[in-house]
Design a protein around this motif. Structure first.
Motif, PDB file in Angstrom:
ATOM      1  N   ASP A  51     -15.810   6.682  25.880  1.00  0.00           N
ATOM      2  CA  ASP A  51     -15.090   7.947  25.897  1.00  0.00           C
ATOM      3  C   ASP A  51     -15.319   8.592  27.260  1.00  0.00           C
ATOM      4  O   ASP A  51     -16.227   9.410  27.443  1.00  0.00           O
ATOM      5  N   ARG A  74     -10.828   8.253  17.983  1.00  0.00           N
ATOM      6  CA  ARG A  74     -11.839   9.309  18.138  1.00  0.00           C
ATOM      7  C   ARG A  74     -11.721  10.314  16.991  1.00  0.00           C
ATOM      8  O   ARG A  74     -12.715  10.699  16.383  1.00  0.00           O
ATOM      9  N   ARG A  83     -21.447  16.133  21.884  1.00  0.00           N
ATOM     10  CA  ARG A  83     -20.885  16.027  23.228  1.00  0.00           C
ATOM     11  C   ARG A  83     -19.644  16.902  23.372  1.00  0.00           C
ATOM     12  O   ARG A  83     -19.472  17.607  24.377  1.00  0.00           O
ATOM     13  N   ILE A  84     -18.769  16.881  22.381  1.00  0.00           N
ATOM     14  CA  ILE A  84     -17.553  17.693  22.427  1.00  0.00           C
ATOM     15  C   ILE A  84     -17.898  19.182  22.399  1.00  0.00           C
ATOM     16  O   ILE A  84     -17.233  20.001  23.036  1.00  0.00           O
ATOM     17  N   GLU A 103     -13.438  10.647  28.883  1.00  0.00           N
ATOM     18  CA  GLU A 103     -13.106  12.076  28.861  1.00  0.00           C
ATOM     19  C   GLU A 103     -14.322  12.920  28.516  1.00  0.00           C
ATOM     20  O   GLU A 103     -14.542  13.991  29.102  1.00  0.00           O
ATOM     21  N   ASN A 104     -15.117  12.449  27.580  1.00  0.00           N
ATOM     22  CA  ASN A 104     -16.295  13.198  27.151  1.00  0.00           C
ATOM     23  C   ASN A 104     -17.600  12.645  27.731  1.00  0.00           C
ATOM     24  O   ASN A 104     -18.692  13.086  27.344  1.00  0.00           O
TER      25      ASN A 104
END
Length: 235
Positions: free
Chosen positions: A65, A35, A131-132, A67-68
């Motif tokens: 991903d 990532r 997204r982050i 987590e995201n």
């Protein structure tokens, strides 16, 4: 898991044949280093063993991903011309992996994933950056449309795209880039107020949003590529 396959690639400068591990899939939760490599624009770059020229393959892999909350099918930049066909491929692949055709446990994971299709490295990276940063990529694409309507120096050359490169507390940093070579032509900073302005007037963007979200390729490029999915279906 993240999957790689060994393959031979020719250097674009000297034609020397190099061997590299080409990515087939990335699980960013198990490999957060990958990532980070994507975010830092260093993923899948190879240096020619003969002339030291650095280059990288066009992307062709899926990115998970959890987590995201993001799943991406990343395709080569030149695949955008056939985006409708590639959207169908993406929808089918996501469906068997995490959607309605997947096992129950995978569907539970998929309920929290946003499915996206991208073309070229910078487009895939942009989705991850947004997204982050907690920004809605649909709003960002509509914001780009708003900018284009008011921007006298917009680049409308074939293969040139407007991409978000980073996000700060106050601004979105964008660049006009060539999708295939990743060459940056021009940079600009846009206040987050431009994003919030579109978000607050979202109901006025209904027609554009419907076109942007009629498949997993959420990108203003699709608005300039003919009549789109509705016209294709009508024909």
């Amino acid at each position: 898991m993240s999957l790689f396959v060994s393959m031979h690639v020719d250097c674009p400068e000297c034609d020397h044949t190099n061997t590299m591990d080409a990515v087939g899939s990335v699980n960013a939760d198990r490999r957060p280093d990958l990532r980070e490599d994507i975010l830092e624009d260093r993923f899948q770059i190879i240096k020619c063993a003969n002339c030291d020229t650095e280059f990288r393959l066009q992307p062709e892999f899926n990115y998970l991903d959890v987590e995201n909350g993001l799943w991406i099918l990343a395709m080569p930049a030149d695949g955008v011309a056939d985006y409708i066909e590639n959207e169908d491929k993406t929808t089918a692949l996501f469906g068997t992996s995490y959607g309605a055709d997947a096992p129950d446990a995978a569907q539970t994971v998929g309920d929290n994933l946003t499915c996206r299709l991208t073309f070229g490295w910078l487009a895939a990276r942009e989705k991850l950056v947004l997204r982050i940063a907690g920004l809605d990529d649909i709003i960002v694409e509509m914001m780009k449309m708003d900018l284009l309507r008011r921007m006298p120096g917009a680049h409308f050359d074939i293969g040139v795209e407007l991409r978000v490169t980073s996000v700060s507390d106050e601004n979105l940093e964008l660049a006009w880039v060539r999708a295939d070579s990743e060459e940056a032509l021009e940079f600009m900073a846009v206040s987050k107020e431009a994003y919030f302005s579109v978000e607050n007037a979202r109901d006025q963007w209904g027609g554009i949003e419907a076109q942007l979200t009629d498949g997993p390729f959420v990108d203003i490029q699709k608005l300039f590529l003919g009549g789109g999915r509705n016209q294709d279906a009508a024909e």
